[in-house]
Design an enzyme around this catalytic site. Structure first.
Site, PDB file in Angstrom:
ATOM      1  N   THR A  98       0.842  -1.204   0.000  1.00  0.00           N
ATOM      2  CA  THR A  98       0.000   0.000   0.000  1.00  0.00           C
ATOM      3  C   THR A  98       0.876   1.252   0.000  1.00  0.00           C
ATOM      4  O   THR A  98       2.060   1.200   0.324  1.00  0.00           O
ATOM      5  CB  THR A  98      -0.919   0.045   1.237  1.00  0.00           C
ATOM      6  OG1 THR A  98      -0.116   0.117   2.425  1.00  0.00           O
ATOM      7  CG2 THR A  98      -1.810  -1.175   1.307  1.00  0.00           C
ATOM      8  N   ASP A  99       0.264   2.373  -0.381  1.00  0.00           N
ATOM      9  CA  ASP A  99       0.971   3.656  -0.333  1.00  0.00           C
ATOM     10  C   ASP A  99       0.163   4.645   0.503  1.00  0.00           C
ATOM     11  O   ASP A  99      -0.874   4.290   1.062  1.00  0.00           O
ATOM     12  CB  ASP A  99       1.229   4.179  -1.748  1.00  0.00           C
ATOM     13  CG  ASP A  99      -0.058   4.451  -2.519  1.00  0.00           C
ATOM     14  OD1 ASP A  99      -1.121   4.654  -1.901  1.00  0.00           O
ATOM     15  OD2 ASP A  99      -0.009   4.462  -3.763  1.00  0.00           O
ATOM     16  N   ARG A 100       0.623   5.869   0.576  1.00  0.00           N
ATOM     17  CA  ARG A 100      -0.030   6.839   1.457  1.00  0.00           C
ATOM     18  C   ARG A 100      -1.406   7.270   0.968  1.00  0.00           C
ATOM     19  O   ARG A 100      -2.133   7.960   1.693  1.00  0.00           O
ATOM     20  CB  ARG A 100       0.869   8.049   1.710  1.00  0.00           C
ATOM     21  CG  ARG A 100       1.146   8.894   0.507  1.00  0.00           C
ATOM     22  CD  ARG A 100       2.148   9.997   0.841  1.00  0.00           C
ATOM     23  NE  ARG A 100       1.626  11.289   0.452  1.00  0.00           N
ATOM     24  CZ  ARG A 100       1.606  12.373   1.205  1.00  0.00           C
ATOM     25  NH1 ARG A 100       2.118  12.352   2.389  1.00  0.00           N
ATOM     26  NH2 ARG A 100       1.098  13.492   0.784  1.00  0.00           N
TER      27      ARG A 100
ATOM     28  N   GLY B 243      -3.460   4.993   0.516  1.00  0.00           N
ATOM     29  CA  GLY B 243      -4.253   3.957   1.168  1.00  0.00           C
ATOM     30  C   GLY B 243      -4.585   2.788   0.263  1.00  0.00           C
ATOM     31  O   GLY B 243      -5.336   1.892   0.639  1.00  0.00           O
TER      32      GLY B 243
END
Lengths: 140, 140, 140, 140
Positions: free
Chosen positions: A14-16, A18
């Site tokens: 996942t990344d920031r 979401g």
């Protein structure tokens, strides 16, 4: 003829925003390719041990909906073209919902050269691995 | 004696918590190691081309504060132990703030075997690469 | 009490040494943690949705033998300490051989703070999620 | 008008073929995008903090020649299309040789939606960030 590969979205994927970062999809496609090759009774490791590489020359991904941490994903993989020293695959990526239904997340394709692992020159899969070549050809 | 490696946190390195995922720190340490080795006038690629591998046998990371997307990071790297077939490195990871001050994010260590790339057996760096061995020894 | 997580080494996880890069092990541990939490009838997504984060504060990995592309891996995960705002896990990573026997590849631990996702301050899992707290405590 | 982003191929980015794995290119493109946005005097972090996301909807990569560990790489980035809620970028990836000449490794494109980070619905960049919109428009 296609194979299905099941995986669960990892936290690290996942990344920031979401969601699963888009750079994971080529990795998931590759997991799909691993299973697809295996369905012919040979592993991709065996192909490499026989001195043949399938490096990616083109990649395309279409993203329809995002995947999230812990989502259960199914990657469907199949070959769509096989020439002497060139092979192309297509993939669909779907989320398996709790009720068992599936939601399409996206799809993609990869094109690969077929190279000798020592010379990095194109080789004929038909000559070097005729049995695998015919098995894949038979799926079209 | 240590080296400094500068990097910017990539979007793909963040996770859904909004911070750089902890699995990136060993990769940043490795970027630090690459620069550290280079400071002796040889690249780690050269070492591998000479038939020697430094596989990681132990890794430890301490995380004090999180890093975020676009943060400017400096990794400081130095060797703390060198035996015949064993080498150990330490790293600090700091964020470079806009005013130029630095905030410590954490630190870590890696231990490596020194192996022959064909036999995967321990080799003596002192014998195989005496010049590099002495240069690193001289930093203690 | 522990859980078992099964995975296959991905091509993208290998490095030019021909083995699974060591930075993948914390990601595999995390996949193990995901399954471990799930075994208590709650997902780690649910915990985060309830406003609690488990950021990693310390990580250690010991690597005994390398994993290779297409190796079948089993990660065993269990909690070894649970305090108010702190939890610690241990992992073993083994390769499942073709004859069904297992070869130990290494082991590791992670320590985590237990934080409120808005304030990033420590919170008591015992107070915020008493049921989960007691279930984990009961495994010791 | 384009930006140049410099990076060195990391060991962890290589695979057992001995080259940088193709899944790293979208990550390098993203590093290029980060610098490109910054060249307009705003960071992509600022855009996200203002409640706007640029999720990738389409990705294409063409790989001409492989990159290897420690290669010095330059990613050139520029926008090629900007509509109300849609933006498209192109990238070239080149290796910087020891004599300073460059070798083309490949190129790619990414297409992005422009979404509100709360509703995940398309938003008009022209309305929400008119200054950035005009600056990018002025590059065509």
């Amino acid at each position: 003829m296609h194979t299905r590969t099941y995986l669960t979205v990892r936290y690290a994927e996942t990344d920031r925003m979401g969601i699963a970062h888009h750079s994971n999809y080529p990795i998931w496609y590759e997991a799909g390719r691993t299973d697809y090759i295996k369905s012919f009774g040979i592993s991709y490791s065996d192909i490499e041990n026989a001195g043949i590489l399938f490096p990616v020359t083109n990649l395309s991904c279409h993203f329809e909906r995002p995947a999230q941490y812990e989502d259960n994903i199914v990657v469907r993989t199949w070959a769509i073209e096989l020439k002497a020293a060139h092979i192309q695959f297509t993939y669909t990526v779907k989320k398996i919902n709790e009720d068992g239904s599936q939601t399409e997340l996206g799809y993609g394709t990869t094109e690969h050269g077929i190279l000798d692992s020592k010379t990095f020159r194109p080789v004929s899969l038909k000559k070097r691995m005729p049995e695998l070549y015919e098995k894949i050809k038979a799926t079209f």
